[in-house]
Design a protein around this motif. Structure first.
Motif, mmCIF file in Angstrom:
data_model
loop_
_atom_site.group_PDB
_atom_site.id
_atom_site.type_symbol
_atom_site.label_atom_id
_atom_site.label_comp_id
_atom_site.label_asym_id
_atom_site.label_seq_id
_atom_site.Cartn_x
_atom_site.Cartn_y
_atom_site.Cartn_z
ATOM 1 N N VAL A 1 7.405 34.750 -4.045
ATOM 2 C CA VAL A 1 6.304 34.032 -4.686
ATOM 3 C C VAL A 1 6.248 34.390 -6.164
ATOM 4 O O VAL A 1 6.047 33.523 -7.034
ATOM 5 N N SER A 2 6.445 35.669 -6.471
ATOM 6 C CA SER A 2 6.429 36.120 -7.859
ATOM 7 C C SER A 2 7.566 35.487 -8.656
ATOM 8 O O SER A 2 7.373 35.050 -9.798
ATOM 9 N N ALA A 3 8.753 35.426 -8.036
ATOM 10 C CA ALA A 3 9.898 34.806 -8.708
ATOM 11 C C ALA A 3 9.653 33.323 -8.952
ATOM 12 O O ALA A 3 10.009 32.780 -10.005
ATOM 13 N N THR A 4 9.012 32.667 -8.009
ATOM 14 C CA THR A 4 8.676 31.249 -8.165
ATOM 15 C C THR A 4 7.759 31.043 -9.366
ATOM 16 O O THR A 4 7.972 30.135 -10.178
ATOM 17 N N ALA A 5 6.766 31.910 -9.494
ATOM 18 C CA ALA A 5 5.808 31.780 -10.592
ATOM 19 C C ALA A 5 6.464 32.054 -11.941
ATOM 20 O O ALA A 5 6.179 31.373 -12.934
ATOM 21 N N THR A 6 7.345 33.045 -11.984
ATOM 22 C CA THR A 6 7.962 33.441 -13.246
ATOM 23 C C THR A 6 9.075 32.492 -13.680
ATOM 24 O O THR A 6 9.165 32.091 -14.847
ATOM 25 N N ILE A 7 9.937 32.118 -12.717
ATOM 26 C CA ILE A 7 11.080 31.260 -13.037
ATOM 27 C C ILE A 7 10.641 29.815 -13.252
ATOM 28 O O ILE A 7 11.235 29.079 -14.039
ATOM 29 N N GLY A 8 9.593 29.412 -12.534
ATOM 30 C CA GLY A 8 9.091 28.050 -12.712
ATOM 31 C C GLY A 8 9.696 27.043 -11.759
ATOM 32 O O GLY A 8 9.541 25.832 -11.937
ATOM 33 N N GLU A 9 10.396 27.514 -10.750
ATOM 34 C CA GLU A 9 10.938 26.639 -9.697
ATOM 35 C C GLU A 9 10.600 27.241 -8.343
ATOM 36 O O GLU A 9 10.452 28.462 -8.215
#
Length: 298
Positions: free
Chosen positions: A125-133
């Motif tokens: 979830v954190s990676a989704t928020a940071t990467i934007g995908e």
């Protein structure tokens, strides 16, 4: 049922048949994709009945070995650009480490494992928020071996495809060669004894219909016809069975022959290819550019 262009396209990709033949097959079978594939084969039109999943999602697969434990997993993203993103690659490294250490039995178990960010799911979830995908862990498999067994692992194109093989006998090079075979030739079964009864029965039915239309079969004894049928069914599945495939490093050999030469036996194999079986929306880039130009002129 109305036959759409996307249905015709999908059938063409699965069979190699022409557009009009695919449209006719779908009309004849009221839009049933599987029956349309059989119709094309029964009428001698389909070039191939191999039902490989469509490759549509992006991301990477990963295979890793540590001692007697190996793990394969797939993480998907919306675009292939993300597969080069440092944070995305670091996420895969984190997942690899935690999966090897904890050997999750299911996808749910994997998502609930603890990492620095909380759980694996929290990290995604954190990676989704940071990467934007949108980032998703699609699947994970853990394989254990004995000291007497051998793993063969191979990743193609930095993780577009990952393959793992477990052998009895042989050595690490033999195991890696078989993993490369699995990655490149996409077998479904180790040998024909693994083919489900319903799959065999379905293929027998298809072949019987094809033979019934063949004038060369007329008048042949039933025993001979059954023998021919058995041969045709066996031949159909050769490409899907690892041991029956031509060995990719020497086309004069079958995989079974290569293994015998090296006193090795395949226990199991696993193959992941990024996005297989997942459909994604097709982008009409020409329409997108035209829309952007129209918007710019306003």
């Amino acid at each position: 049922m109305a036959i759409t262009a996307s249905m015709v396209k999908e059938l063409r990709e699965k069979t190699g048949a022409g557009m009009m033949d695919c449209k006719k097959a779908l009309n004849e079978t009221n839009g049933d994709m599987e029956k349309a594939i059989d119709w094309l084969r029964e009428n001698g039109i389909a070039k191939s009945a191999k039902k490989s999943g469509r490759i549509a999602a992006e991301g990477l697969t990963r295979v890793a070995v540590s001692g007697n434990t190996a793990v394969l997993f797939e993480v998907n993203s919306e675009t292939d650009f993300v597969s080069k993103n440092e944070q995305f690659l670091e996420l895969l490294n984190t997942l690899q480490e935690v999966f090897l250490a904890n050997t999750p039995a299911t996808l749910e178990d994997a998502l609930n494992l603890n990492v620095a960010e909380g759980t694996v799911n929290d990290a995604i979830v954190s990676a989704t928020a940071t990467i934007g995908e949108k980032i998703t862990l699609r699947r994970v498999a853990v394989v254990n071996k004995t000291d007497a067994q051998t793993f063969g692992a191979y990743m193609h194109n930095k993780g577009a495809i990952s393959a793992l093989v477990l052998l009895e006998g042989g050595n690490e090079q033999v195991a890696k060669d078989i993993a490369m075979q699995v990655a490149s030739m996409r077998p479904v079964y180790v040998d024909q004894s693994e083919i489900p009864a319903e799959v065999l029965a379905h293929e027998e039915e298809v072949q019987r219909k094809i033979m019934a239309e063949d004038p060369k079969m007329a008048g042949k004894p039933e025993k001979m016809i059954e023998g021919i049928l058995k041969g045709k069914v066996s031949k159909h599945f050769q490409e899907e069975c690892l041991l029956d495939q031509e060995f990719f490093l020497d086309s004069k050999k079958k995989v079974a022959g290569f293994l015998k030469e090296n006193n090795a036996k395949v226990v199991s194999f696993t193959r992941y290819q990024v996005g297989e079986g997942i459909e994604k929306k097709e982008e009409d880039f020409a329409a997108e550019v035209a829309a952007q130009m129209a918007a710019a002129q306003k």
